[in-house]
Design a protein around this motif. Structure first.
Motif, PDB file in Angstrom:
ATOM      1  N   ARG A 110       1.485   8.230   2.389  1.00 50.72           N
ATOM      2  CA  ARG A 110       2.490   6.832   2.952  1.00 50.72           C
ATOM      3  C   ARG A 110       2.604   7.470   4.305  1.00 50.72           C
ATOM      4  NH1 ARG A 110       5.431   5.984  -2.387  1.00 50.72           N
ATOM      5  NH2 ARG A 110       6.864   7.508  -2.019  1.00 50.72           N
ATOM      6  N   GLN A 111       2.806   9.302   3.841  1.00 53.23           N
ATOM      7  CA  GLN A 111       3.723   9.209   5.703  1.00 53.23           C
ATOM      8  C   GLN A 111       1.756   9.424   6.562  1.00 53.23           C
ATOM      9  OE1 GLN A 111       4.524  13.301   4.279  1.00 53.23           O
ATOM     10  NE2 GLN A 111       6.558  13.141   4.680  1.00 53.23           N
ATOM     11  N   LYS A 112       0.668   9.461   5.640  1.00 56.11           N
ATOM     12  CA  LYS A 112      -0.615   9.418   6.310  1.00 56.11           C
ATOM     13  C   LYS A 112      -1.454   7.684   7.346  1.00 56.11           C
ATOM     14  CE  LYS A 112      -2.519  12.983   4.105  1.00 56.11           C
ATOM     15  NZ  LYS A 112      -3.864  14.195   3.583  1.00 56.11           N
ATOM     16  N   LEU A 113       0.021   6.707   6.338  1.00 60.14           N
ATOM     17  CA  LEU A 113      -0.976   5.190   6.718  1.00 60.14           C
ATOM     18  C   LEU A 113       0.011   5.074   8.103  1.00 60.14           C
ATOM     19  CD1 LEU A 113       1.094   4.047   3.382  1.00 60.14           C
ATOM     20  CD2 LEU A 113      -1.719   3.656   3.994  1.00 60.14           C
ATOM     21  N   PRO A 114      -0.910   4.113   9.131  1.00 60.22           N
ATOM     22  CA  PRO A 114      -0.244   4.284  10.417  1.00 60.22           C
ATOM     23  C   PRO A 114       0.846   3.782  10.328  1.00 60.22           C
ATOM     24  CG  PRO A 114      -2.114   2.312   9.588  1.00 60.22           C
ATOM     25  CD  PRO A 114      -1.926   3.546   8.750  1.00 60.22           C
TER      26      PRO A 114
ATOM     27  N   GLU B  57       2.983  15.403 -10.291  1.00 56.88           N
ATOM     28  CA  GLU B  57       3.022  15.508  -8.886  1.00 56.88           C
ATOM     29  C   GLU B  57       2.641  14.045  -8.362  1.00 56.88           C
ATOM     30  OE1 GLU B  57       0.734  20.406  -8.385  1.00 56.88           O
ATOM     31  OE2 GLU B  57       0.109  18.405  -8.615  1.00 56.88           O
ATOM     32  N   ALA B  58       2.430  13.373  -9.129  1.00 54.32           N
ATOM     33  CA  ALA B  58       2.673  11.729  -8.400  1.00 54.32           C
ATOM     34  C   ALA B  58       3.548  10.993  -7.468  1.00 54.32           C
ATOM     35  CB  ALA B  58       2.366  11.375  -9.632  1.00 54.32           C
ATOM     36  N   SER B  59       4.593  11.152  -7.634  1.00 53.35           N
ATOM     37  CA  SER B  59       5.730  11.263  -6.544  1.00 53.35           C
ATOM     38  C   SER B  59       5.621  11.793  -5.203  1.00 53.35           C
ATOM     39  CB  SER B  59       6.761  11.763  -7.260  1.00 53.35           C
ATOM     40  OG  SER B  59       7.170  10.806  -7.628  1.00 53.35           O
TER      41      SER B  59
ATOM     42  N   GLU C  31       0.928  -1.326   0.019  1.00 50.08           N
ATOM     43  CA  GLU C  31       0.120  -0.185  -0.280  1.00 50.08           C
ATOM     44  C   GLU C  31       0.941   1.467   0.027  1.00 50.08           C
ATOM     45  OE1 GLU C  31      -3.594   1.976   2.753  1.00 50.08           O
ATOM     46  OE2 GLU C  31      -2.571   0.021   3.176  1.00 50.08           O
ATOM     47  N   GLY C  32       0.504   2.638  -1.110  1.00 51.02           N
ATOM     48  CA  GLY C  32       1.231   3.487  -0.956  1.00 51.02           C
ATOM     49  C   GLY C  32       2.058   3.679  -1.891  1.00 51.02           C
ATOM     50  N   THR C  33       2.380   2.074  -2.761  1.00 47.41           N
ATOM     51  CA  THR C  33       3.763   2.216  -3.946  1.00 47.41           C
ATOM     52  C   THR C  33       3.099   3.106  -5.587  1.00 47.41           C
ATOM     53  OG1 THR C  33       4.078  -0.024  -2.902  1.00 47.41           O
ATOM     54  CG2 THR C  33       5.301   0.534  -5.153  1.00 47.41           C
ATOM     55  N   LEU C  34       3.904   3.669  -6.331  1.00 46.41           N
ATOM     56  CA  LEU C  34       3.266   4.415  -6.957  1.00 46.41           C
ATOM     57  C   LEU C  34       3.804   3.689  -8.698  1.00 46.41           C
ATOM     58  CD1 LEU C  34       1.918   7.102  -7.875  1.00 46.41           C
ATOM     59  CD2 LEU C  34       4.986   7.807  -8.703  1.00 46.41           C
ATOM     60  N   LEU C  35       2.544   2.903  -9.169  1.00 41.97           N
ATOM     61  CA  LEU C  35       3.304   2.121 -10.320  1.00 41.97           C
ATOM     62  C   LEU C  35       3.192   3.262 -11.182  1.00 41.97           C
ATOM     63  CD1 LEU C  35       1.790  -1.082  -8.835  1.00 41.97           C
ATOM     64  CD2 LEU C  35       3.975  -0.406  -8.768  1.00 41.97           C
TER      65      LEU C  35
ATOM     66  N   VAL D  64      -0.698   4.938 -11.013  1.00 40.86           N
ATOM     67  CA  VAL D  64      -1.688   4.711  -9.950  1.00 40.86           C
ATOM     68  C   VAL D  64      -0.948   4.455  -9.306  1.00 40.86           C
ATOM     69  CG1 VAL D  64      -2.994   4.176 -11.887  1.00 40.86           C
ATOM     70  CG2 VAL D  64      -1.793   1.867 -11.294  1.00 40.86           C
ATOM     71  N   LEU D  65      -1.366   4.063  -7.735  1.00 41.23           N
ATOM     72  CA  LEU D  65      -1.512   4.237  -6.410  1.00 41.23           C
ATOM     73  C   LEU D  65      -2.045   2.686  -5.647  1.00 41.23           C
ATOM     74  CD1 LEU D  65       0.768   5.628  -4.462  1.00 41.23           C
ATOM     75  CD2 LEU D  65      -1.022   6.759  -2.894  1.00 41.23           C
ATOM     76  N   VAL D  66      -1.134   2.378  -5.490  1.00 40.52           N
ATOM     77  CA  VAL D  66      -1.241   0.857  -4.555  1.00 40.52           C
ATOM     78  C   VAL D  66      -2.392   1.417  -3.620  1.00 40.52           C
ATOM     79  CG1 VAL D  66      -1.561  -1.290  -3.839  1.00 40.52           C
ATOM     80  CG2 VAL D  66      -0.201  -0.553  -5.479  1.00 40.52           C
ATOM     81  N   VAL D  67      -3.880   0.890  -3.300  1.00 38.04           N
ATOM     82  CA  VAL D  67      -4.578   1.130  -1.897  1.00 38.04           C
ATOM     83  C   VAL D  67      -5.088   0.044  -1.442  1.00 38.04           C
ATOM     84  CG1 VAL D  67      -4.851   3.366  -3.291  1.00 38.04           C
ATOM     85  CG2 VAL D  67      -6.923   1.653  -3.548  1.00 38.04           C
ATOM     86  N   LYS D  68      -5.123   0.293  -0.106  1.00 45.15           N
ATOM     87  CA  LYS D  68      -5.623  -0.778   0.332  1.00 45.15           C
ATOM     88  C   LYS D  68      -7.362  -1.370  -0.265  1.00 45.15           C
ATOM     89  CE  LYS D  68      -7.069  -2.628   4.734  1.00 45.15           C
ATOM     90  NZ  LYS D  68      -7.365  -2.183   6.441  1.00 45.15           N
ATOM     91  N   SER D  69      -6.974  -2.664  -0.314  1.00 46.21           N
ATOM     92  CA  SER D  69      -8.377  -3.590  -1.446  1.00 46.21           C
ATOM     93  C   SER D  69      -8.913  -4.057  -0.159  1.00 46.21           C
ATOM     94  CB  SER D  69      -7.444  -4.104  -2.406  1.00 46.21           C
ATOM     95  OG  SER D  69      -9.201  -5.295  -3.188  1.00 46.21           O
ATOM     96  N   MET D  70     -10.486  -4.067  -0.574  1.00 46.58           N
ATOM     97  CA  MET D  70     -11.053  -4.693   0.343  1.00 46.58           C
ATOM     98  C   MET D  70     -11.593  -6.414   0.025  1.00 46.58           C
ATOM     99  SD  MET D  70     -15.150  -1.810  -0.377  1.00 46.58           S
ATOM    100  CE  MET D  70     -15.263  -3.068   1.281  1.00 46.58           C
TER     101      MET D  70
END
Length: 434
Positions: A391-395, A382-384, A293-297, A347-353
Motif C-alpha cells: 500500500r505504501q508503494k501505491l500512488p 508475514e502477509a500483514s 486495492e491493497g486490502t488483505l483478505l 490474498v491481496l486485492v490488486v488492480k484488475s485489468m
C-alpha cells in the motif's frame, strides 16, 4: 275657423280624459324654456363658512381652543413617528426559533417575533416519531458501543425527560422553552403555523444526502423485514435494503428474517425525499470496504482452472480470480500442484485489468521469490506486513475530495443565516459565573 278648431281640441281632450289620463291644457305661443347651466361652486366659497374659525377676527376663546387642538394633533403625529414597531413577517418554509409562552394538551403558543403568536400542535413538538426517535436516542451508560460508530449521529437519552407525559389541561413543554421549527403556513385566524418535527425531518434528509455524497459505508442495525428485503433507520428516516442487494443470497423468508437485529455496513444508492425513498445496498458497501486495492483478505479455494483459481472471499458469496501469474514468483507446472479445493489462503486485492472484476494475488505477499511454494505458513504470517509495504508503494491519493455543492445546503455554521427571525431575539445566560 276658430270655433271649429276649439271644438276639435275639446273633443281630443275629452277622449284623453276617458282613458284615465290627465287632460293637457292647450298651450298657445309659449316660448321654450332655457335650462340654466349648473355652475360648480368654487372651493373658497364652499369653505367660506369654516374660515371664520381660523381668521384673526375670531374671539380669544376660539383662538385658545384651536391652538390646543393643533398642539394635540402635532404631538400625536410626533408620537406616531417615534413609536414604529417592526415585526418578523413569517413565510412558508422559513426556519425560525421561538419561545413557548402558553399552551395546553392540544397546541402551544410560540413567540417567533411576528405580529401574531405562532401556533404549534402538540404532535409537531417532538423532533421525530416514536420509532424514529428510538434509533437516535443514545444511552451511553447502557450500550455506548451501539452508537459510537462511523457515520452515526444521535441524541443523548434523558430518562427523566422521557418519563413525563402530557397532562390534560397542561402544556406539553414548560413556558420559556426554546423551540426550533419550520413555518408551514397560516391558520384560519392568520397565525403562523409552525412545526419542530418538519424542521428535524428536513435536517435528517439533508444529512442523508451528505452521507451519500461522501460515498462511505455506514453501519446500521436491521430492525424489520418484508418479502422484498430488510428495513432499517438512518438519521431516524426509514431505509430499505432490497434482498437482491445483500452480499449473502437468501433462499427463503426464514433466512431473510434471521437478518433482523444484525449490524451490517451499507451504502446509500438512491434518495428521493418527495416519495420518502431511501434505498441501500450491502454489496456496494462490501465492495468499498473489501475490494479496494491493497486490502488483505482471507479466502477459500472453490474451483481450480488451468489459468488460475476461484477464491471465495470470507464467508460471503463473492469470489475473485487468483490468476496463475499472481500465485507465486517461483516456477511450477500446474495450478493443481500448488493449490487444492477448500484450502484456506490469504490474498491481496490488486488492480484488475477488467472493470467490476476482482483480481487477487499471493505473489506480492512473498518476501522472497518462490516462498509460497517452499514455506506457505511464513507467507501467511508475514502477509500483514507485506500488504502494508504494498500500500505504501501505491500512488498517493489526495484525501481532500471536491464535493459537489448540495442544492439545498443549509448554513449550519451561522444561526442568524439559518433562522429567518434570529435578529428578533436576544439570548442571555442566567447565573453566569462572575
Amino acid at each position: 275657423m276658430f270655433t271649429q278648431l276649439d271644438q276639435t281640441q275639446e273633443n281630443e281632450i275629452e277622449e284623453l280624459g276617458l282613458l284615465g289620463k290627465p287632460s293637457p291644457m292647450p298651450v298657445i305661443n309659449v316660448p321654450p324654456q332655457v335650462e340654466s347651466e349648473y355652475i360648480k361652486p368654487q372651493k373658497e366659497e364652499v369653505l367660506e363658512p369654516f374660515y371664520k374659525f381660523f381668521r384673526d377676527g375670531k374671539s380669544a376663546e376660539d383662538t385658545s381652543d384651536s391652538e390646543d387642538v393643533s398642539e394635540e394633533i402635532s404631538m400625536e403625529e410626533e408620537e406616531d413617528k417615534k413609536v414604529s414597531v417592526e415585526y418578523y413577517e413569517p413565510k412558508q418554509g422559513d426556519f425560525v426559533v421561538g419561545v413557548v409562552v402558553s399552551g395546553n394538551e392540544y397546541k402551544l403558543d410560540v413567540n417567533i417575533g411576528a405580529d401574531l403568536l405562532g401556533t404549534m400542535l402538540t404532535k409537531e413538538v417532538l423532533p421525530l416519531y416514536e420509532k424514529e426517535l428510538d434509533n437516535l436516542l443514545c444511552d451511553f451508560e447502557k450500550n455506548p458501543e451501539e452508537f459510537l460508530m462511523k457515520g452515526k449521529m444521535g441524541i443523548v437519552r434523558n430518562e427523566e425527560a422521557l418519563s413525563g407525559g402530557p397532562v390534560a389541561g397542561q402544556p406539553v413543554v414548560e413556558h420559556g422553552t426554546v423551540l426550533f421549527a419550520e413555518v408551514l403556513g397560516r391558520t384560519l385566524s392568520g397565525r403562523p403555523l409552525i412545526s419542530t418535527r418538519r424542521l428535524f425531518r428536513r435536517l435528517a434528509w439533508h444529512r442523508v444526502r451528505q452521507i451519500k455524497q461522501l460515498n462511505e459505508p455506514i453501519e446500521v442495525k436491521i430492525t424489520e423485514w418484508n418479502t422484498g428485503g430488510l428495513l432499517t433507520r438512518i438519521e431516524g428516516l426509514r431505509a430499505f435494503l432490497p434482498k437482491i442487494e445483500l452480499v449473502n443470497r437468501v433462499n427463503n423468508f426464514t433466512e431473510l428474517k434471521q437478518n433482523v437485529g444484525r449490524r451490517i455496513f451499507v451504502q446509500i444508492t438512491r434518495i428521493s425525499e418527495d416519495t420518502n425513498d431511501l434505498i441501500l445496498s450491502e454489496k456496494e458497501a462490501w465492495n468499498a470496504k473489501h475490494l479496494k486495492e491493497g486490502t488483505l483478505l482471507e479466502g477459500t479455494v472453490r474451483k481450480i482452472f488451468p489459468y488460475g483459481a476461484q477464491i471465495r472471499i470470507g464467508e460471503s458469496n463473492r469470489s475473485g480470480l487468483l490468476h496463475i501469474s499472481n500465485i507465486t514468483r517461483g516456477e511450477f507446472a500446474l495450478v493443481n500442484d500448488v493449490l487444492a479445493i477448500d484450502e484456506k489462503v490469504k490474498v491481496l486485492v490488486v488492480k484488475s485489468m477488467f472493470p467490476d472484476k476482482i483480481s487477487l494475488s499471493t505473489a506480492v505477499l512473498e518476501s522472497e521469490p518462490g516462498l509460497f511454494l517452499s514455506n506457505r505458513e511464513r507467507v501467511f504470517s508475514e502477509a500483514s506486513e507485506m500488504a502494508k509495504k504494498y500500500r505504501q508503494k501505491l500512488p498517493a491519493v489526495s484525501t481532500i475530495r471536491k464535493l459537489e455543492h448540495l442544492s439545498d445546503a443549509l448554513p449550519f455554521n451561522v444561526e442568524e443565516n439559518m433562522y429567518a427571525n434570529w435578529k428578533w431575539f436576544k439570548f442571555e445566560r442566567d447565573n453566569e459565573p462572575k
